[in-house]
Design an enzyme around this catalytic site. Structure first.
Site, PDB file in Angstrom:
ATOM      1  N   HIS A 279      -3.969   5.882   3.234  1.00  0.00           N
ATOM      2  CA  HIS A 279      -4.598   4.658   2.743  1.00  0.00           C
ATOM      3  C   HIS A 279      -3.941   3.413   3.338  1.00  0.00           C
ATOM      4  CE1 HIS A 279      -5.862   1.632  -0.280  1.00  0.00           C
ATOM      5  NE2 HIS A 279      -6.866   2.443  -0.562  1.00  0.00           N
TER       6      HIS A 279
ATOM      7  N   SER B  43     -10.886  -1.284  -1.269  1.00  0.00           N
ATOM      8  CA  SER B  43      -9.626  -1.213  -0.528  1.00  0.00           C
ATOM      9  C   SER B  43      -9.845  -1.488   0.948  1.00  0.00           C
ATOM     10  CB  SER B  43      -9.002   0.183  -0.666  1.00  0.00           C
ATOM     11  OG  SER B  43      -8.305   0.319  -1.864  1.00  0.00           O
TER      12      SER B  43
ATOM     13  N   ASP C 170       0.845  -1.187   0.000  1.00  0.00           N
ATOM     14  CA  ASP C 170       0.000   0.000   0.000  1.00  0.00           C
ATOM     15  C   ASP C 170       0.887   1.246   0.000  1.00  0.00           C
ATOM     16  OD1 ASP C 170      -2.374   1.759   0.637  1.00  0.00           O
ATOM     17  OD2 ASP C 170      -3.288  -0.205   0.928  1.00  0.00           O
TER      18      ASP C 170
END
Length: 775
Positions: free
Chosen positions: A224, A556, A151
């Protein structure tokens, strides 16, 4: 939009996705990054190691360096040695053509840019009991399961990565922590056991990273990666919330598991050569699970470098979980469709963040919002309401509140903005910059009634398509339309739930109709988890708020839920293969919501199908004890590939660890021992009967007797033989066959199920029947 060197145009969107568009010229002498897969057994004896051999290969085809510093070593970005064998290098098209002729070169893949597909969920999933205990809280073995998260990096100071309850890092772990700006060795601990960076492919395409503006280290400034890592295995944090919303205890799915962060995504995107290197390194480091919340479109199995690397990881016993993508509700919008990868779609939970709109007529409408700011609208006052669109269903730039489209007319007013093109929170910023006092964000047909809450910078509420049409009709038919907005906090017990998210990518699997994708769905809407300290919750540069947690939506977010649950299963069943874990997740998934009705598709408000929800919604407690499993080995997957019309030169990319050959053990692709059963009738009407075969392994009580229950279908008669499976030992394998006989060819796929029931376990396989139209 940011221009880099005049050759690459990079569109950076919200934290849910990053897309890079290549604008390079087609000059055959221009150097680009290519991934070269090689046969590791073909290394000539004169080379001491593979890296020396790869370097010699590149040197043998390299043209005269254009610049003095352009050496052969600079050309070679990575050497892959574990899940994938080969090298990433910068080459021209002419050099690639010469390289493909060399002995030992198996395949060449051009660089691909991948996209990021971007609490209460443990309790919603049944992982947290009423007494507050987590189902894994007593399991010491959990601490030896390591999940690799590919990520944007990690924010190590988050309380979600507290290691106070963790014992020492297992001796078999070989990972390490890279250092760089904002990240030192001490930022790793017994929870974050590894943190690495991969940027050579990105820099080769986009130029050197500006280390003053971006951390060239594992530190996450996007948020994220921190969010996904905490969802997988975050430690319990009491009183977690986002500006007062979703208050409670935040915890990951496997609180005792460890995290290894592999930073592969940068401001300009996530590049396949970097991703491949991260997968390769993660497997060498010793991860048990890989969580990959990104995707890059669908390519043939043998042309998909991530698919090939995931195959290698699977061969090493690593479970690979990938997000399905945010391309829904369009059909055939999936990514990451390989059968050895677990593909995860997104669903809602029973929690919402309601907000109300009171129109000048006195009518109240309901939406959702995470707004919490110093500026609030009075509920005792009405504000002018405007819409820069028409009754047409086609949004315009001004109706979508794109940058520079509003002008002075918005000043002092609440503005209605259609979803589309620009990020949702950015529309609010445009309204605010134009002097607007509030925003109503209206769904279009593409989003249906799904509500995604956002942490806006001005009072703003999202509404579904129906409510949006009502408000827009009011504005366009009233001379002095008015409204006011109110925010109601957090509400639990929402019915129906879960609901399949409208944005969640849909099947069918265009590469192989016989393999159902997505595999299942998991919570992916309005998920609370840890956040970076470098960015506000809206991810806008103008947002100066800082929070320890944020609420995000996307596949996600659903992917790390399944990754963490897989870690739980691995801790309880360390001898289970990746396919066994996937089988347990799929055959125990449920297809009815908390109102006992079939799962709903948010985009249509009608029942969803297996092309939307896969096998169903993940049920971790049931998955811990599935009764039976459908196991699949690497050779079985290879035999499946042998049914896909691939040439020997294409199949060889999956022969990393042994010289596999086609055993021709599968009569057709549907015979792969997959937990879902998909049968495809060919175009010719002469074929009226198809038989598929399956083998199940007993992982429940030694003496068990299961009987088959089949749902009736319109287009075909189903027969299971034998109709009863009697086991007398644990790990015993028994086989059955299921015959489909057409009674009426259907124009659309038909869905049903096969359930093996022993009175304690219900081992459910979705059934999909497709009749291909006559030629």
């Amino acid at each position: 939009m940011v221009w880099i060197s005049g050759k690459l145009c990079v569109l950076v969107s919200t934290f849910l996705f990053i897309t890079l568009v290549s604008c390079t010229n087609n000059n055959p002498s221009t150097k680009k990054t290519y991934i070269i897969q090689v046969d590791k057994w073909a290394k000539p004896e004169e080379f001491s190691d593979h890296k020396q051999w790869y370097s010699s290969m590149i040197k043998s085809v390299a043209s005269t360096p254009e610049k003095e510093e352009d050496t052969d070593n600079d050309r070679m970005l990575y050497a892959y040695q574990t899940a994938f064998h080969g090298v990433a290098a910068q080459l021209s098209e002419e050099e690639v053509e010469m390289l493909q002729e060399q002995n030992g070169v198996v395949a060449v893949f051009p660089e691909i840019v991948y996209q990021l597909h971007t609490t209460r969920s443990p309790k919603f999933l049944g992982l947290e009991r009423e007494d507050g205990m987590h189902v894994d809280s007593h399991k010491i073995s959990d601490h030896d399961v390591i999940v690799g998260v590919l990520d944007t990096g990690i924010w190590p100071e988050s309380p979600s990565f507290n290691d106070s309850s963790m014992r020492q890092v297992p001796a078999h772990w070989k990972g390490t922590c890279d250092v760089g700006r904002g990240f030192t060795k001490h930022h790793c601990n017994r929870k974050i056991v590894g943190a690495r960076v991969f940027y050579r492919g990105y820099e080769a395409a986009a130029g050197k990273i500006n280390e003053q503006e971006e951390y060239k280290s594992p530190r996450d400034q996007d948020g994220h990666g921190t969010h996904t890592a905490a969802t997988v295995a975050g430690a319990p944090v009491l009183g977690a919330n986002l500006l007062g919303y979703a208050y409670g205890t935040a915890r990951g799915m496997a609180t005792g598991a460890r995290i290894a962060a592999y930073k592969v995504c940068w401001v300009g995107g996530c590049f396949s050569s970097d991703i491949l290197s991260a997968v390769d390194q993660a497997v060498a480091d010793g991860v048990n699970v890989l969580s990959i919340s990104l995707g890059g479109g669908v390519s043939s199995y043998h042309r998909d470098s991530l698919s090939i690397a995931a195959f290698g990881a699977m061969e090493k016993g690593v479970f690979v979980s990938c997000s399905a993508g945010n391309g829904g509700p369009d059909p055939i919008s999936l990514t990451n469709v390989s059968p050895w990868v677990t593909t995860v779609g997104a669903s809602t939970m029973d929690r919402d963040f309601p907000a109300t709109i009171k129109l000048g007529t006195g009518k109240y409408l309901t939406g959702a919002s995470l707004y919490k700011g110093r500026i609030n609208l009075s509920t005792k006052k009405q504000y002018p309401l405007i819409y820069h669109g028409s009754n047409s269903t086609i949004p315009t730039p001004s109706s979508m509140c794109l940058e520079g489209t509003l002008g002075r007319s918005a000043a002092g007013k609440i503005v209605i903005c259609d979803r589309g093109i620009s990020p949702r929170v950015e529309k609010g910023q445009v309204v605010k910059n134009a002097g607007g006092v509030g925003m109503i964000l209206s769904n279009t047909a593409a989003n249906g009634e799904e509500l995604v809450a956002d942490c806006h910078l001005l009072p703003a509420i999202a509404v579904g398509e129906t409510e949006g049409k009502t408000i827009k009709h009011y504005v366009t038919t009233s001379r002095n339309a008015t409204a006011t907005l109110a925010f109601l906090g957090t509400k639990l017990g929402i019915r129906p739930s879960p609901v399949v998210a409208a944005f969640s990518s849909r099947g069918p699997n265009i590469l192989s109709l016989e393999i159902l994708k997505p595999d299942l769905v998991a919570p992916g809407v309005n998920i609370l988890a840890a956040w970076t300290g470098d960015l506000g919750p809206s991810s806008l540069p103008t947002d100066h708020r800082r929070t320890k947690f944020n609420i995000l939506s996307g596949t996600s977010m659903s992917c790390p839920h399944v990754s963490g649950i897989a870690a739980l299963l691995k801790s309880k069943h360390p001898d289970w293969s990746p396919a066994a874990i996937k089988s347990a997740l799929m055959t125990t998934a449920y297809i009815h919501g908390n109102n006992q009705n079939p799962l709903i598709d948010a985009s249509t408000a009608r029942p969803s199908s297996p092309y939307d929800h896969g096998a169903g919604h993940v049920n971790p407690v049931k998955a811990l004890d599935p009764g039976l499993i459908y196991d699949i080995g690497a050779q079985d997957y290879f035999d499946f590939l042998c049914t896909q019309g691939l040439e020997p030169s294409q199949l060889v990319v999956f022969e990393k660890f042994s010289n596999r050959t086609c055993r021709h053990s599968l009569r057709n692709p549907g015979d792969l021992n997959y937990p879902a059963i998909s049968v495809v009738f060919p175009e010719t009407a002469n074929v009226t009967s198809v038989t598929l075969r399956r083998t199940v392994t007993n992982v429940g009580p030694p003496n068990s007797s299961y009987h088959a229950v089949i749902s009736p279908l319109k287009g075909a008669v189903l027969k299971v033989e034998p109709a009863r499976l009697n086991f007398n030992s644990r790990l015993q394998k028994l086989s059955y066959k299921i015959t489909f006989t057409t009674k009426s060819r259907q124009t659309a796929p038909e869905f049903g199920s096969l359930i093996w029931n022993d009175g304690l376990h219900r081992v459910r396989s979705p059934i999909i029947i497709t009749w291909l139209p006559p030629v």
